[in-house]
Scaffold this motif. Structure first.
Motif, PDB file in Angstrom:
ATOM      1  N   GLY A  96       0.780  -1.232   0.000  1.00  0.00           N
ATOM      2  CA  GLY A  96       0.000   0.000   0.000  1.00  0.00           C
ATOM      3  C   GLY A  96       0.809   1.278   0.000  1.00  0.00           C
ATOM      4  N   ALA A  97       2.103   1.192  -0.249  1.00  0.00           N
ATOM      5  CA  ALA A  97       2.957   2.387  -0.338  1.00  0.00           C
ATOM      6  C   ALA A  97       4.022   2.112  -1.392  1.00  0.00           C
ATOM      7  N   ALA A  98       3.964   2.852  -2.495  1.00  0.00           N
ATOM      8  CA  ALA A  98       4.847   2.567  -3.627  1.00  0.00           C
ATOM      9  C   ALA A  98       6.245   3.142  -3.453  1.00  0.00           C
ATOM     10  N   ASN A  99       6.379   4.183  -2.646  1.00  0.00           N
ATOM     11  CA  ASN A  99       7.647   4.918  -2.571  1.00  0.00           C
ATOM     12  C   ASN A  99       8.254   4.872  -1.167  1.00  0.00           C
ATOM     13  N   PHE A 100       7.990   3.792  -0.444  1.00  0.00           N
ATOM     14  CA  PHE A 100       8.512   3.613   0.913  1.00  0.00           C
ATOM     15  C   PHE A 100       9.906   3.001   0.790  1.00  0.00           C
ATOM     16  N   VAL A 114      25.556   5.147   5.592  1.00  0.00           N
ATOM     17  CA  VAL A 114      24.315   5.321   6.354  1.00  0.00           C
ATOM     18  C   VAL A 114      23.803   3.936   6.739  1.00  0.00           C
ATOM     19  N   ARG A 115      23.447   3.778   7.994  1.00  0.00           N
ATOM     20  CA  ARG A 115      22.966   2.487   8.482  1.00  0.00           C
ATOM     21  C   ARG A 115      21.611   2.144   7.844  1.00  0.00           C
ATOM     22  N   TRP A 116      21.461   0.881   7.513  1.00  0.00           N
ATOM     23  CA  TRP A 116      20.187   0.387   7.009  1.00  0.00           C
ATOM     24  C   TRP A 116      19.185   0.243   8.164  1.00  0.00           C
ATOM     25  N   GLY A 117      17.912   0.382   7.812  1.00  0.00           N
ATOM     26  CA  GLY A 117      16.854   0.095   8.766  1.00  0.00           C
ATOM     27  C   GLY A 117      16.660   1.116   9.861  1.00  0.00           C
ATOM     28  N   ARG A 118      17.167   2.331   9.667  1.00  0.00           N
ATOM     29  CA  ARG A 118      17.047   3.362  10.710  1.00  0.00           C
ATOM     30  C   ARG A 118      16.153   4.529  10.301  1.00  0.00           C
ATOM     31  N   VAL A 119      16.239   4.953   9.026  1.00  0.00           N
ATOM     32  CA  VAL A 119      15.444   6.090   8.557  1.00  0.00           C
ATOM     33  C   VAL A 119      14.856   5.752   7.186  1.00  0.00           C
ATOM     34  N   PHE A 120      13.562   6.042   7.034  1.00  0.00           N
ATOM     35  CA  PHE A 120      12.852   5.733   5.805  1.00  0.00           C
ATOM     36  C   PHE A 120      12.092   6.960   5.311  1.00  0.00           C
ATOM     37  N   ARG A 121      11.969   7.080   3.999  1.00  0.00           N
ATOM     38  CA  ARG A 121      11.129   8.099   3.371  1.00  0.00           C
ATOM     39  C   ARG A 121      10.007   7.399   2.636  1.00  0.00           C
ATOM     40  N   SER A 122       8.848   8.080   2.501  1.00  0.00           N
ATOM     41  CA  SER A 122       7.713   7.373   1.916  1.00  0.00           C
ATOM     42  C   SER A 122       6.689   8.328   1.325  1.00  0.00           C
ATOM     43  N   CYS A 234       5.267  12.492   2.786  1.00  0.00           N
ATOM     44  CA  CYS A 234       4.265  13.461   2.377  1.00  0.00           C
ATOM     45  C   CYS A 234       3.182  12.681   1.632  1.00  0.00           C
ATOM     46  N   THR A 235       2.708  13.170   0.496  1.00  0.00           N
ATOM     47  CA  THR A 235       1.696  12.418  -0.247  1.00  0.00           C
ATOM     48  C   THR A 235       2.331  11.490  -1.275  1.00  0.00           C
ATOM     49  N   GLY A 236       3.145  12.059  -2.169  1.00  0.00           N
ATOM     50  CA  GLY A 236       3.808  11.246  -3.181  1.00  0.00           C
ATOM     51  C   GLY A 236       5.188  10.755  -2.768  1.00  0.00           C
ATOM     52  N   GLY A 237       5.711  11.321  -1.688  1.00  0.00           N
ATOM     53  CA  GLY A 237       7.023  10.916  -1.210  1.00  0.00           C
ATOM     54  C   GLY A 237       8.171  11.456  -2.040  1.00  0.00           C
ATOM     55  N   LYS A 238       7.944  12.561  -2.754  1.00  0.00           N
ATOM     56  CA  LYS A 238       8.986  13.024  -3.667  1.00  0.00           C
ATOM     57  C   LYS A 238       9.461  14.458  -3.429  1.00  0.00           C
ATOM     58  N   ASP A 239       8.561  15.382  -3.087  1.00  0.00           N
ATOM     59  CA  ASP A 239       8.951  16.790  -2.975  1.00  0.00           C
ATOM     60  C   ASP A 239       9.268  17.200  -1.530  1.00  0.00           C
ATOM     61  N   ARG A 240       8.250  17.182  -0.672  1.00  0.00           N
ATOM     62  CA  ARG A 240       8.502  17.513   0.731  1.00  0.00           C
ATOM     63  C   ARG A 240       9.360  16.441   1.396  1.00  0.00           C
ATOM     64  N   SER A 266      12.384   8.327  -7.031  1.00  0.00           N
ATOM     65  CA  SER A 266      10.920   8.459  -6.961  1.00  0.00           C
ATOM     66  C   SER A 266      10.290   8.242  -8.328  1.00  0.00           C
ATOM     67  N   ASN A 267      10.951   8.711  -9.383  1.00  0.00           N
ATOM     68  CA  ASN A 267      10.397   8.571 -10.724  1.00  0.00           C
ATOM     69  C   ASN A 267      10.290   7.111 -11.151  1.00  0.00           C
ATOM     70  N   ILE A 268      11.137   6.267 -10.585  1.00  0.00           N
ATOM     71  CA  ILE A 268      11.087   4.838 -10.873  1.00  0.00           C
ATOM     72  C   ILE A 268      10.016   4.164 -10.032  1.00  0.00           C
ATOM     73  N   TYR A 269      10.006   4.473  -8.747  1.00  0.00           N
ATOM     74  CA  TYR A 269       9.147   3.745  -7.819  1.00  0.00           C
ATOM     75  C   TYR A 269       7.669   4.113  -7.922  1.00  0.00           C
ATOM     76  N   ILE A 270       7.361   5.338  -8.337  1.00  0.00           N
ATOM     77  CA  ILE A 270       5.953   5.728  -8.442  1.00  0.00           C
ATOM     78  C   ILE A 270       5.437   5.594  -9.870  1.00  0.00           C
ATOM     79  N   ARG A 271       6.222   4.970 -10.742  1.00  0.00           N
ATOM     80  CA  ARG A 271       5.860   4.899 -12.163  1.00  0.00           C
ATOM     81  C   ARG A 271       4.490   4.257 -12.373  1.00  0.00           C
ATOM     82  N   ASP A 272       4.242   3.136 -11.716  1.00  0.00           N
ATOM     83  CA  ASP A 272       2.963   2.446 -11.919  1.00  0.00           C
ATOM     84  C   ASP A 272       1.796   3.260 -11.368  1.00  0.00           C
ATOM     85  N   VAL A 273       2.022   3.931 -10.231  1.00  0.00           N
ATOM     86  CA  VAL A 273       0.968   4.781  -9.661  1.00  0.00           C
ATOM     87  C   VAL A 273       0.627   5.910 -10.628  1.00  0.00           C
ATOM     88  N   VAL A 274       1.659   6.522 -11.192  1.00  0.00           N
ATOM     89  CA  VAL A 274       1.461   7.645 -12.104  1.00  0.00           C
ATOM     90  C   VAL A 274       0.756   7.205 -13.381  1.00  0.00           C
TER      91      VAL A 274
END
Length: 340
Positions: A96-100, A114-122, A234-240, A266-274
């Motif tokens: 349920g989240a394409a850009n997580f 940067v350590r894995w599993g500590r900070v995520f964007r979505s 944010c909403t699309g996970g790309k700008d903010r 983001s342009n790759i991961y949200i491609r199907d949503v777009v």
């Protein structure tokens, strides 16, 4: 000229999802006869280094099947010469989240990672499935920072952490000239007159100039391990979210080149949503070329943001200190928590 003895023995390592229970691990090396051992764990801290999944010589890729699709997976590639490297999937396999995605693994200019599993964007978390929520709970995500406007958040409330453990912090970017919901309605009416390169760049600069208190709240939480792992979106996970990701990576010492690369994912991961969004606009007779900049992560936007930080503040760290009130002590703690 061949590699020196000080050259890394493995580089550009990555994990890509092949299907529900299979991933492909690949890497590059200058040494054709290099032998590597691959270890596995369900967190970076629980990689089982006493029992390799594979030992491989003279190869630079392997597919691993039979993985539990409801669990996160981390792998360590350990060459027989040189240092080992922990890697994982950049984008999490959520329904349920394409850009997580994980900010882990990026190299800093001084050779740390940067350590894995500590900070995520979505992107937004309102469409998470029950399986997704369970997945994030298993990852022990402790904090969610939501940058959507009040209107956006009311329309699509986050489903995580819900009633579960963890903090949900609404940090709305409500002071932009136009609410994203209103802009989308303009596009639905076929009004694209406002959608210019200059408008989009101005939005990124406003993220820097108007919302320093928002980024300050995120950095305050990053400095406290009780809030980690942390997700911001944010909403699309790309700008903010892209602005916040850039500030975090730059503060950690990651290069601008890598920040631009991360932004473009983001342009790759949200491609199907777009594609689904475009289909609706196509049906309404609206030219997708005119609206595409709004539904993408333009390179010129992140480049303008980086230039603004340099030209007005001298550096991203100087911005964080002077505009957002982030202290050197906080930055030291954050680097201690997030770098290896």
């Amino acid at each position: 000229m061949g590699p020196s003895e000080n050259s890394p023995h493995i580089f550009d390592a990555s994990v890509e999802r092949v299907d529900k229970d299979t991933v492909r691990i690949s890497w590059e090396t200058h040494r054709e006869d290099l032998q590597v051992s691959i270890y596995h764990g369900e967190s970076p801290e629980t990689v089982q280094r006493n029992a390799p999944l594979y030992r491989i010589k003279g190869q630079t890729a392997v597919e691993i099947s039979g993985l539990d699709s409801d669990m996160p997976h981390y792998f360590e590639i350990a060459p027989d010469k040189g240092s080992a490297q922990v890697i994982s999937e950049r984008r999490l396999p959520l329904q349920g989240a394409a850009n997580f995605r994980d900010l882990g693994g990026y190299e800093t200019t001084n050779g740390q990672r940067v350590r894995w599993g500590r900070v995520f964007r979505s992107d937004h978390l309102s469409n998470l499935t029950a399986r997704d929520i369970d997945f994030l709970q298993r990852m022990k995500v402790h904090c969610v920072c939501d940058f959507r406007t009040s209107t956006e958040a009311r329309r699509r409330p986050d489903r995580f952490p819900g009633d579960g453990p963890g903090e949900h912090v609404h940090l709305p970017t409500d002071n932009l000239k136009s609410d994203p919901t209103d802009l989308f309605k303009k596009l639905e009416r076929g009004d694209t007159s406002w959608l210019t390169k200059e408008f989009l760049i101005e939005g990124y600069i406003l993220n820097i100039e108007k919302f320093a208190p928002v980024w300050a709240e995120v950095f305050k939480r990053l400095a406290d391990p009780a809030h980690l792992p942390l997700v911001f979106h944010c909403t699309g996970g790309k700008d903010r979210a892209g602005t916040c990701a850039a500030l975090i990576l730059l503060a950690l010492g990651v290069s601008e080149k890598t920040v631009i690369y991360d932004h473009g994912l983001s342009n790759i991961y949200i491609r199907d949503v777009v594609k689904g969004i475009y289909a609706k606009f196509d049906a309404a007779g609206i030219d997708r070329k005119k609206i595409s900049p709004y539904f993408s992560a333009p390179r010129y936007c992140i480049e303008a943001l980086l230039a603004h930080l340099r030209e007005k503040y001298g550096s991203p760290v100087a911005y964080l200190k002077s505009k957002a009130g982030v202290t050197e002590e906080m930055l030291k703690k954050i680097r201690g928590h997030l770098l290896a």
